[in-house]
Scaffold this motif. Structure first.
Motif, short mmCIF file in Angstrom:
data_model
loop_
_atom_site.label_atom_id
_atom_site.label_comp_id
_atom_site.label_asym_id
_atom_site.label_seq_id
_atom_site.Cartn_x
_atom_site.Cartn_y
_atom_site.Cartn_z
N VAL A 105 0.83 -1.20 0.00
CA VAL A 105 0.00 0.00 0.00
C VAL A 105 0.87 1.26 0.00
O VAL A 105 0.58 2.24 -0.68
N ALA A 106 1.97 1.20 0.74
CA ALA A 106 2.84 2.38 0.89
C ALA A 106 3.95 2.46 -0.15
O ALA A 106 4.80 3.34 -0.08
N PHE A 107 3.94 1.54 -1.13
CA PHE A 107 5.06 1.45 -2.07
C PHE A 107 5.37 2.79 -2.74
O PHE A 107 6.51 3.22 -2.81
N PRO A 116 8.98 8.92 4.89
CA PRO A 116 9.67 7.99 5.80
C PRO A 116 8.82 6.75 6.08
O PRO A 116 7.59 6.83 6.12
N ARG A 117 9.49 5.61 6.26
CA ARG A 117 8.78 4.34 6.39
C ARG A 117 7.75 4.35 7.52
O ARG A 117 6.63 3.84 7.35
N ARG A 118 8.08 4.91 8.66
CA ARG A 118 7.13 4.89 9.78
C ARG A 118 5.87 5.68 9.44
O ARG A 118 4.75 5.21 9.68
N LYS A 119 6.05 6.86 8.87
CA LYS A 119 4.90 7.66 8.49
C LYS A 119 4.12 6.98 7.36
O LYS A 119 2.88 7.00 7.33
N ALA A 120 4.86 6.38 6.41
CA ALA A 120 4.21 5.68 5.30
C ALA A 120 3.37 4.50 5.81
O ALA A 120 2.27 4.25 5.31
#
Length: 256
Positions: A105-107, A116-120
């Motif tokens: 979903v966050a790709f 940033p991964r955490r926010k994504a």
């Protein structure tokens, strides 16, 4: 009808493969915030219509305009900017098997938008909840989900970046009627929530009437009928009547 600039428009678009002309001076437009569904038989150019708008196929002639600006022949950099405004739900969901659901979903957020991964991950879980998938789905892999759940995850990926334009490619293919109805309603809900312009292609007439404000029928590379979704059942257009009624005999069989 107002004179506002269409959000998306195909103007005299021709696309052919070898000697076969798939789109023949296609004229079609979608107003901002409206949902248009394109119907038609197999091989009539529905997928090609979407692929030309996405820049995946370049037409031999004509213009494709986004907010009045021609997007045919954009550079790679310009095309990437265009993609940042678009979300796509692919046929079959097209999830990456090796990534978890939240990573799927966050790709785009991670790889294109630099989130940033955490926010994504937080935004991905929020998008999953919007399509009625619980947060515990986030860490699973696509192979662990049913077809309907995979389609919901694909829809979450399409809407997570809050795009201006959404494309839906045969969104209910391979789903049972109950799951298909649920996906149709989710699509309708998300388009309205975002206020996006939507273009869908489908063979599923129930889907077309649920998610579309308007329906256009493509045949022979041209739009041969267009009208409000409610008129699909009442129009006397012979091509539409044959398609809706599923009859083998008629004008479609003569040229198909």
């Amino acid at each position: 009808m107002t004179s506002q600039v269409p959000k998306l428009a195909w103007k005299g678009v021709t696309k052919q493969f070898g000697d076969r002309k798939v789109l023949d001076q296609l004229d079609l437009s979608v107003a901002p915030g409206r949902s248009l569904v394109i119907i038609g038989g197999s091989g009539q150019g529905k997928s090609v219509t979407i692929k030309t708008a996405l820049g995946l196929l370049r037409p031999e002639a004509g213009a494709i305009e986004l907010d009045g600006k021609n997007v045919v022949g954009l550079s790679e950099t310009q095309r990437r900017k265009l993609f940042s405004r678009v979300g796509v739900l692919f046929q079959g969901a097209a999830l990456f098997d090796s990534l978890t659901i939240w990573e799927n979903v966050a790709f785009r957020l991670i790889n294109a938008d630099g989130v940033p991964r955490r926010k994504a991950r937080d935004r991905a879980i929020e998008a999953l909840e919007q399509v009625r998938l619980s947060a515990d789905v986030a860490e699973r892999f696509p192979s662990e989900l049913s077809g309907g759940m995979q389609k919901r995850a694909g829809l979450a990926r399409a809407v997570v970046a809050r795009p201006e334009i959404l494309f839906f490619d045969e969104p209910t293919t391979g789903l049972d009627p109950i799951t298909a109805a649920a996906i149709n309603q989710l699509i309708s809900d998300q388009v309205r929530r975002l206020g996006s312009t939507a273009v869908s292609i489908t063979h599923d007439l129930a889907s077309a009437q649920t998610i579309g404000d308007e329906i256009a029928m493509l045949h022979g590379g041209k739009i041969i009928w267009r009208g409000p979704a409610a008129e699909l059942a009442t129009t006397d257009n012979p091509y539409v009547r044959q398609f809706v009624e599923g009859r083998a005999e008629g004008p479609i069989s003569e040229t198909h």
